[in-house]
Design a protein around this motif. Structure first.
Motif, PDB file in Angstrom:
ATOM      1  N   ASP A 274       0.825  -1.209   0.000  1.00 21.13           N
ATOM      2  CA  ASP A 274       0.000   0.000   0.000  1.00 21.13           C
ATOM      3  C   ASP A 274       0.859   1.258   0.000  1.00 21.13           C
ATOM      4  OD1 ASP A 274      -2.935  -0.248  -0.136  1.00 21.13           O
ATOM      5  OD2 ASP A 274      -2.657  -1.672   1.503  1.00 21.13           O
ATOM      6  N   VAL A 275       2.030   1.182   0.629  1.00 20.31           N
ATOM      7  CA  VAL A 275       2.983   2.295   0.524  1.00 20.31           C
ATOM      8  C   VAL A 275       3.417   2.454  -0.934  1.00 20.31           C
ATOM      9  CG1 VAL A 275       5.360   3.001   1.085  1.00 20.31           C
ATOM     10  CG2 VAL A 275       3.821   2.234   2.902  1.00 20.31           C
ATOM     11  N   LEU A 276       3.682   1.327  -1.593  1.00 18.93           N
ATOM     12  CA  LEU A 276       4.041   1.345  -3.013  1.00 18.93           C
ATOM     13  C   LEU A 276       2.916   1.959  -3.844  1.00 18.93           C
ATOM     14  CD1 LEU A 276       5.886   0.431  -5.389  1.00 18.93           C
ATOM     15  CD2 LEU A 276       4.711  -1.788  -5.286  1.00 18.93           C
ATOM     16  N   ARG A 277       1.675   1.584  -3.533  1.00 20.58           N
ATOM     17  CA  ARG A 277       0.527   2.107  -4.273  1.00 20.58           C
ATOM     18  C   ARG A 277       0.393   3.621  -4.142  1.00 20.58           C
ATOM     19  NH1 ARG A 277      -4.281   3.669  -2.610  1.00 20.58           N
ATOM     20  NH2 ARG A 277      -4.001   2.789  -0.526  1.00 20.58           N
ATOM     21  N   VAL A 278       0.551   4.126  -2.930  1.00 22.31           N
ATOM     22  CA  VAL A 278       0.298   5.540  -2.657  1.00 22.31           C
ATOM     23  C   VAL A 278       1.469   6.428  -3.076  1.00 22.31           C
ATOM     24  CG1 VAL A 278      -0.160   7.244  -0.841  1.00 22.31           C
ATOM     25  CG2 VAL A 278      -1.276   5.014  -0.775  1.00 22.31           C
ATOM     26  N   THR A 279       2.703   5.981  -2.806  1.00 27.64           N
ATOM     27  CA  THR A 279       3.848   6.890  -2.971  1.00 27.64           C
ATOM     28  C   THR A 279       4.966   6.358  -3.868  1.00 27.64           C
ATOM     29  OG1 THR A 279       4.806   6.010  -0.916  1.00 27.64           O
ATOM     30  CG2 THR A 279       3.453   7.997  -0.741  1.00 27.64           C
ATOM     31  N   GLY A 280       4.855   5.139  -4.369  1.00 24.07           N
ATOM     32  CA  GLY A 280       5.843   4.665  -5.324  1.00 24.07           C
ATOM     33  C   GLY A 280       7.028   3.930  -4.717  1.00 24.07           C
ATOM     34  N   ILE A 281       8.043   3.687  -5.549  1.00 20.17           N
ATOM     35  CA  ILE A 281       9.123   2.765  -5.174  1.00 20.17           C
ATOM     36  C   ILE A 281      10.109   3.324  -4.151  1.00 20.17           C
ATOM     37  CG2 ILE A 281       9.032   1.472  -7.331  1.00 20.17           C
ATOM     38  CD1 ILE A 281      11.456   3.060  -8.289  1.00 20.17           C
ATOM     39  N   VAL A 282      10.281   4.651  -4.094  1.00 12.40           N
ATOM     40  CA  VAL A 282      11.301   5.200  -3.184  1.00 12.40           C
ATOM     41  C   VAL A 282      10.941   4.922  -1.716  1.00 12.40           C
ATOM     42  CG1 VAL A 282      12.526   7.270  -2.417  1.00 12.40           C
ATOM     43  CG2 VAL A 282      12.062   6.932  -4.856  1.00 12.40           C
ATOM     44  N   PRO A 283       9.769   5.386  -1.218  1.00 14.42           N
ATOM     45  CA  PRO A 283       9.397   5.032   0.168  1.00 14.42           C
ATOM     46  C   PRO A 283       9.249   3.518   0.360  1.00 14.42           C
ATOM     47  CG  PRO A 283       8.032   6.824  -0.641  1.00 14.42           C
ATOM     48  CD  PRO A 283       8.757   6.261  -1.831  1.00 14.42           C
ATOM     49  N   PHE A 284       8.807   2.819  -0.681  1.00 11.34           N
ATOM     50  CA  PHE A 284       8.620   1.367  -0.608  1.00 11.34           C
ATOM     51  C   PHE A 284       9.935   0.656  -0.271  1.00 11.34           C
ATOM     52  CE2 PHE A 284       8.842  -2.661  -3.115  1.00 11.34           C
ATOM     53  CZ  PHE A 284       7.967  -3.414  -2.359  1.00 11.34           C
ATOM     54  N   PHE A 285      10.997   0.971  -1.000  1.00  6.98           N
ATOM     55  CA  PHE A 285      12.276   0.307  -0.761  1.00  6.98           C
ATOM     56  C   PHE A 285      12.920   0.761   0.553  1.00  6.98           C
ATOM     57  CE2 PHE A 285      12.236  -0.668  -5.396  1.00  6.98           C
ATOM     58  CZ  PHE A 285      12.358  -2.043  -5.267  1.00  6.98           C
ATOM     59  N   ILE A 286      12.720   2.018   0.925  1.00  2.72           N
ATOM     60  CA  ILE A 286      13.220   2.487   2.228  1.00  2.72           C
ATOM     61  C   ILE A 286      12.526   1.719   3.350  1.00  2.72           C
ATOM     62  CG2 ILE A 286      13.333   4.451   3.820  1.00  2.72           C
ATOM     63  CD1 ILE A 286      13.592   6.271   1.361  1.00  2.72           C
ATOM     64  N   LEU A 287      11.213   1.530   3.201  1.00  3.73           N
ATOM     65  CA  LEU A 287      10.450   0.783   4.208  1.00  3.73           C
ATOM     66  C   LEU A 287      10.904  -0.672   4.276  1.00  3.73           C
ATOM     67  CD1 LEU A 287       8.168   0.660   6.293  1.00  3.73           C
ATOM     68  CD2 LEU A 287       6.571   0.213   4.402  1.00  3.73           C
ATOM     69  N   LEU A 288      11.190  -1.279   3.133  1.00  2.00           N
ATOM     70  CA  LEU A 288      11.684  -2.657   3.125  1.00  2.00           C
ATOM     71  C   LEU A 288      12.993  -2.776   3.906  1.00  2.00           C
ATOM     72  CD1 LEU A 288      11.093  -4.032  -0.498  1.00  2.00           C
ATOM     73  CD2 LEU A 288       9.969  -4.757   1.611  1.00  2.00           C
ATOM     74  N   ILE A 289      13.912  -1.853   3.670  1.00  4.06           N
ATOM     75  CA  ILE A 289      15.196  -1.866   4.385  1.00  4.06           C
ATOM     76  C   ILE A 289      14.976  -1.666   5.880  1.00  4.06           C
ATOM     77  CG2 ILE A 289      17.420  -0.687   4.665  1.00  4.06           C
ATOM     78  CD1 ILE A 289      17.167   0.063   1.640  1.00  4.06           C
ATOM     79  N   SER A 290      14.096  -0.708   6.226  1.00  3.71           N
ATOM     80  CA  SER A 290      13.788  -0.445   7.628  1.00  3.71           C
ATOM     81  C   SER A 290      13.165  -1.669   8.294  1.00  3.71           C
ATOM     82  CB  SER A 290      12.835   0.752   7.730  1.00  3.71           C
ATOM     83  OG  SER A 290      12.498   1.026   9.074  1.00  3.71           O
TER      84      SER A 290
END
Length: 407
Positions: free
Chosen positions: A309-325
């Motif tokens: 859902d992060v990917l859906r709303v804001t795209g790959i940048v926050p998505f990959f940061i969240l994955l690392i976190s």
């Protein structure tokens, strides 16, 4: 309970009070108390410098990039969420660290985490239980108004507030508050209310949290306690299981299963796929390459997964940061459990709470659905990270002192 006296300090009590009000979220103004907490924490410059770590940096990066991308399309929830998304997660991570900066003992940490879980669930518990008292389980409508202002809240959102209190049987199995009769009575009361509320809501997710964390607690504690205690545990669980199997009807026509029965009738074909979630996950992964900057909600609604859902709303940048976190968070939970192997109850609590959080994150939209659950996770992460570093520092100092005395 004497161990809790370490929290009786003016500023600590103020922070705990403000945190409690934030979690209660009276009349939907809890975020204002979140701002006050942010100001208090940010004003502690020396504390900020001492507690800067990679987890904080990753949470800060995620929250700011998410808020930045969200700001391009904020109409869905409002302008105020730009600041809320940017400030709240890193601030509450630091708040968790601040609460344990004075090195409370193992028992105090256990009670602190449990207390936060109870406060987090309280508004939802009162709201749903009042509804239950009026109509019992024989109600199909799952959207329930909050007792503060009767604002309607969906069952998914309402159920998320019980994520940690549904782990309470696991805490009792782990031996939390062994000699504390008051804690055991309070824990049983909290769980009973939470269970009634989750059944009333028809929350399969929260019942899953209860069952899986209970099994996890058993698997964790059995190899770490004596044979005598294991036999006692097996007998007790056997008696409870026998009583439930003989006294409770699991027929879908039973009154207490009314909400579940209605859901099963409406979603019959979707049950095996988690209410259609797996199809949404597959589609989201396809859209990762098709729409790397996110896609419109109207495509297929929520992905029902925190990361997707992060990917859906804001795209790959926050998505990959969240994955690392997320990977870092899981590793920190693992290290916190290993740092003091004698603290079985606290280690088990850290394990089951972490597992419960990730169970909910796997199946629900978090940032634009159950954001406060993520905020509480940040507090939890801050507490266990600081606990781990405190313990390692104490051991390092003790070893250094021992070495000097023996030179």
């Amino acid at each position: 309970m004497k161990s809790l006296f370490i929290f009786i300090k003016p500023l600590t009590l103020l922070i705990l009070g403000l945190l409690g009000i934030y979690l209660l979220n009276p009349f939907n103004y809890g975020y204002l108390f979140g701002y006050i907490l942010a100001v208090i924490i940010i004003s502690k410059s020396s504390f900020l410098v001492e507690n800067l770590d990679m987890d904080l940096i990753m949470i800060l990066l995620f929250s700011t990039t998410y808020a930045l991308f969200y700001s391009f399309d904020f109409e869905s929830q409002g302008k105020q969420f730009i600041a809320i998304y940017a400030i709240t997660p890193p601030t509450f991570y630091l708040l968790g660290k601040y609460l344990v900066k004075d090195r409370p003992n193992i028992q105090a940490l256990f009670y602190l985490l449990f207390g936060i879980a109870v406060m987090f669930s309280m508004t939802a518990a009162v709201s749903v239980f009042l509804n239950f008292m009026q109509g019992g389980f024989v109600q199909i409508e799952r959207t329930i108004g909050l007792f503060w202002d009767n604002r309607p809240v969906s069952a998914t959102t309402m159920g998320s507030f019980f994520t940690l209190t549904m782990c309470t049987p696991a805490l009792l199995i782990l031996g939390g508050g062994k000699k504390d009769v008051f804690f055991k009575i309070a824990a049983l009361f909290v769980f009973t209310i939470s269970l009634i509320c989750c059944i009333r809501l028809g929350s399969r997710t929260q019942l899953g949290v209860f069952l899986i964390t209970t099994i996890l607690a058993i698997l964790y504690v059995v190899p770490r306690q004596s044979i005598k205690k294991n036999i006692t545990l097996i007998i007790l669980l056997g008696l409870i299981g026998y009583y439930i199997s003989t006294k409770v009807s699991f027929n879908l026509n039973a009154d207490w299963l009314t909400t579940f029965s209605d859901r099963m009738g409406k979603q019959g074909s979707d049950i095996s796929s988690g209410g259609g979630r797996t199809e949404r996950w597959v589609k989201s992964l396809e859209y990762l390459f098709k729409y790397p900057l996110g896609w419109d909600y109207n495509e297929f609604g929520h992905a029902h997964n925190f990361w997707l859902d992060v990917l859906r709303v804001t795209g790959i940048v926050p998505f990959f940061i969240l994955l690392i976190s997320t990977v870092k968070s899981i590793n920190q939970i693992r290290l916190a459990i290993k740092v003091n192997k004698q603290a079985i109850a606290l280690n088990g609590q850290i394990l089951v709470y972490g597992f419960a959080f990730f169970m909910v994150f796997m199946v629900e939209p978090v940032m634009d659905g159950i954001f406060m659950t993520f905020v509480v996770f940040c507090v939890y992460q801050g507490i266990i990270n600081k606990y781990k570093s405190n313990f390692l520092e104490e051991n390092s100092s003790a070893n250094l002192s021992y070495t000097k005395n023996n030179i």
